[in-house]
Scaffold this motif. Structure first.
Motif, mmCIF file in Angstrom:
data_model
loop_
_atom_site.group_PDB
_atom_site.id
_atom_site.type_symbol
_atom_site.label_atom_id
_atom_site.label_comp_id
_atom_site.label_asym_id
_atom_site.label_seq_id
_atom_site.Cartn_x
_atom_site.Cartn_y
_atom_site.Cartn_z
ATOM 1 N N PRO A 79 0.778 -1.186 0.170
ATOM 2 C CA PRO A 79 -0.210 0.003 0.018
ATOM 3 C C PRO A 79 0.674 1.370 -0.048
ATOM 4 N N ASN A 122 0.571 3.906 -3.022
ATOM 5 C CA ASN A 122 0.059 5.260 -2.733
ATOM 6 C C ASN A 122 1.177 6.398 -3.376
ATOM 7 N N GLN A 146 5.184 -0.941 7.508
ATOM 8 C CA GLN A 146 4.618 0.026 6.594
ATOM 9 C C GLN A 146 5.208 -0.039 5.007
ATOM 10 N N TYR A 193 1.078 -2.824 5.367
ATOM 11 C CA TYR A 193 0.128 -1.753 5.804
ATOM 12 C C TYR A 193 0.771 -0.183 5.989
ATOM 13 N N TRP A 194 0.012 0.535 5.611
ATOM 14 C CA TRP A 194 0.435 1.922 5.566
ATOM 15 C C TRP A 194 -0.635 2.690 5.520
ATOM 16 N N GLY A 228 -4.239 -4.647 4.319
ATOM 17 C CA GLY A 228 -3.741 -3.153 4.077
ATOM 18 C C GLY A 228 -4.133 -2.802 2.751
ATOM 19 N N LEU A 229 -4.245 -3.757 1.651
ATOM 20 C CA LEU A 229 -5.127 -3.091 0.412
ATOM 21 C C LEU A 229 -6.536 -2.756 0.611
ATOM 22 N N ASP A 242 -7.892 -1.816 3.375
ATOM 23 C CA ASP A 242 -8.308 -0.461 3.979
ATOM 24 C C ASP A 242 -7.655 0.795 2.938
ATOM 25 N N TYR A 243 -6.696 0.487 2.239
ATOM 26 C CA TYR A 243 -6.087 1.694 1.231
ATOM 27 C C TYR A 243 -7.229 1.936 0.070
ATOM 28 N N TYR A 244 -7.925 0.745 -0.471
ATOM 29 C CA TYR A 244 -8.718 1.282 -1.389
ATOM 30 C C TYR A 244 -10.140 1.522 -1.303
ATOM 31 N N TYR A 256 -8.131 9.045 1.934
ATOM 32 C CA TYR A 256 -6.875 9.640 2.863
ATOM 33 C C TYR A 256 -6.827 11.121 2.677
#
Length: 542
Positions: free
Chosen positions: A129, A133, A258, A262-263, A398-399, A401-403, A407
């Motif tokens: 992620p 990003n 990170q 997960y980031w 992690g992906l 949450d990212y998508y 943010y």
């Protein structure tokens, strides 16, 4: 336990035909294809954020002058902007360098350790992620990784079998690297140590290396002058990172998580109602929150961080074996020396221990982690499979949450909300500063000529009725409703009420109020105000 670090460099066989060579490229080609898809997915979902706005502004106004600070990325972006100006197109430049970085990670991993390590190391950033990003933003961080890796690959050839071609490649890429961001000079320190040690008894190449370093230093001199005499370094430390706490062991080791699955980690905490900002990010607060909130995901990611540390350490154990790998020593130097210098600066001045600045050396950490995994695979395949499954679970989370989370500021949502609910004669005003106006709400609003800027005068007291009327003289008197978009200054409620009363008159009524929140930045607030019998004013902040 048998070491998996190859004792000799393996060169491609000259007897291989084109078909064999192409077949060998299929795995990395599939990884690059996957990486491309993940980087193109939802590329325009997020609106521009502050740093992207500054990138566009600096590229538009870019003119090469001496002294310079970090001109190379803005020069490239200015050229890229000749062919398009959409969010997706402008972010596409970062995708190009991100994909190039993945290939160079594979290349360097193969040269330093072996093909298996190279493929694993290339896969990690392709689905990370953090790396996705930075590939989906208009900033220079993927360019930094690309140039760092390209220069390191070139230098690995210089150290192995020196040629002037490889040396020129190293000098060129390192020069462009420091012209992209001043922090990148830290990796040249590692280069200097390796070149000095390797060629300490070879006068010809020691002298050639010295000439190369002199050329790099010559290009760095104007930057150094601005950082020191020009006061840019102190200004950056004071305005940008002064409020952040010094990095503790949790933040240092958590960087491995990170880099891989997960980031950013603070959003993992915030998703469980743990709000920590700036000076609250210390070891004691992080650990206390971790063990008081009993959540499975937090403990899972904490446990996997321990696994990553073990893999990283395993890869370094070869340095203490009977036949240590010289190339592994090079990679360790490129990894740990710049990281150590960043930590020193973070403690000596203000913290710069942030993932974006560590993109300079993040790929090297991934190669070492991958090498440690290969050691586990050749020792206990069952354990390696378990680690792989845990990794897949972690990176999938992690992906996800990212998508699925925003943010950055949702300017697209704010513009769509106003446009769908406004009347033809409504007045739309954004209360902000000119530097962000054109690239925030105005960029996404369909009828740009109907949006007016109310420039913040610097303080709430200066936002007087006379000032407001002067700023909006071409839009007044109000014909129907006022739509006020507030950002950065929303807590100055007295000033905002003054805008309402000046534009809508007394008494006024707030008919609609909507907040567009994001995980990383201050929310956008939208107010629909109309004249009414009874006034409704904003409550003062507690």
């Amino acid at each position: 336990m048998e070491s998996q670090i190859d004792p000799k460099l393996i060169f491609p066989s000259q007897s291989k035909n084109t078909k064999q060579i192409l077949l060998q490229q299929i795995p990395i080609a599939l990884i690059l294809l996957l990486a491309t898809g993940l980087r193109l997915y939802q590329l325009s979902t997020e609106s521009l954020w502050i740093d992207e706005m500054l990138s566009i502004r600096d590229a538009q106004k870019f003119e090469f002058t001496i002294p310079y600070m970090r001109p190379f990325y803005y020069l490239l972006l200015k050229f890229w902007m000749l062919f398009g100006n959409s969010d997706a197109w402008l972010r596409g430049l970062s995708i190009v360098f991100s994909l190039g970085s993945i290939y160079f990670t594979y290349w360097l991993g193969c040269r330093i350790v072996g093909k298996s390590t190279g493929l694993i190391a290339a896969f990690l950033p392709s689905v990370s992620p953090l790396f996705i990003n930075h590939a989906q933003e208009i900033r220079m961080y993927t360019l930094i990784s690309f140039l760092s890796l390209a220069g390191t690959v070139a230098l690995s050839y210089v150290l192995e079998r020196p040629t002037y071609t490889a040396l020129a490649g190293w000098v060129t890429t390192r020069t462009f690297l420091i012209l992209t961001n001043p922090n990148n000079i830290l990796i040249v320190v590692a280069d200097t140590v390796l070149l000095g040690w390797k060629f300490r008894k070879q006068r010809q190449w020691l002298l050639a290396s010295g000439v190369g370093l002199s050329i790099i230093s010559l290009f760095f001199l104007p930057i150094f002058w601005l950082l020191t005499v020009g006061g840019v370094s102190d200004e950056f430390m004071e305005k940008q990172v002064k409020d952040y706490s010094k990095p503790g062991i949790t933040q240092i080791l958590g960087m491995l998580t990170q880099f891989t699955i997960y980031w950013p980690l603070r959003n993992l905490l915030q998703s469980h109602q743990i709000i920590l900002n700036k000076n609250g990010l210390t070891d004691s607060t992080l650990l206390s929150q971790l063990f008081t909130v009993k959540t499975l995901s937090l403990l899972f990611y904490a446990g996997f961080t321990a696994v990553l540390i073990i893999l990283f350490v395993l890869s370094l154990l070869n340095l203490f074996s009977k036949h240590p790998s010289e190339r592994l020593f090079w990679l360790t130097t490129w990894t740990l020396l710049p990281a150590g210098l960043m930590l020193f600066l973070s403690y000596y001045k203000s913290s710069i221990w942030f993932p974006r600045y560590l993109m300079l050396i993040a790929p090297y950490f991934l190669i070492l982690i991958s090498a440690g995994f290969v050691v586990i695979w050749n020792w206990k395949k069952g354990l390696a499979v378990a680690i792989s499954l845990a990794y897949l679970i972690g990176v999938t989370g992690g992906l996800f949450d990212y998508y699925t989370q925003l943010y950055r500021n949702d300017w697209q949502g704010a513009a769509e909300y106003i446009y769908q609910n406004q009347q033809p004669t409504d007045l739309v005003v954004m209360h902000s500063t000119p530097v962000f106006f054109e690239l925030s709400l105005l960029r996404y609003y369909p009828e740009k000529n109907k949006v007016y800027l109310l420039n913040h005068p610097g303080s709430e007291e200066k936002l007087t009725p006379a000032y407001i009327q002067q700023q909006l003289e071409n839009a007044l008197p109000l014909k129907s409703n006022l739509w006020l978009v507030c950002w950065l200054f929303c807590k100055q409620t007295k000033g905002i009420n003054r805008v309402f009363s000046t534009v809508a008159g007394e008494p006024f009524k707030i008919e609609q109020q909507k907040t567009f929140s994001s995980l990383e930045f201050q929310p956008i607030q939208v107010f629909k105000v109309t004249p009414a019998v009874s006034a409704q004013k904003l409550p003062n902040p507690e």
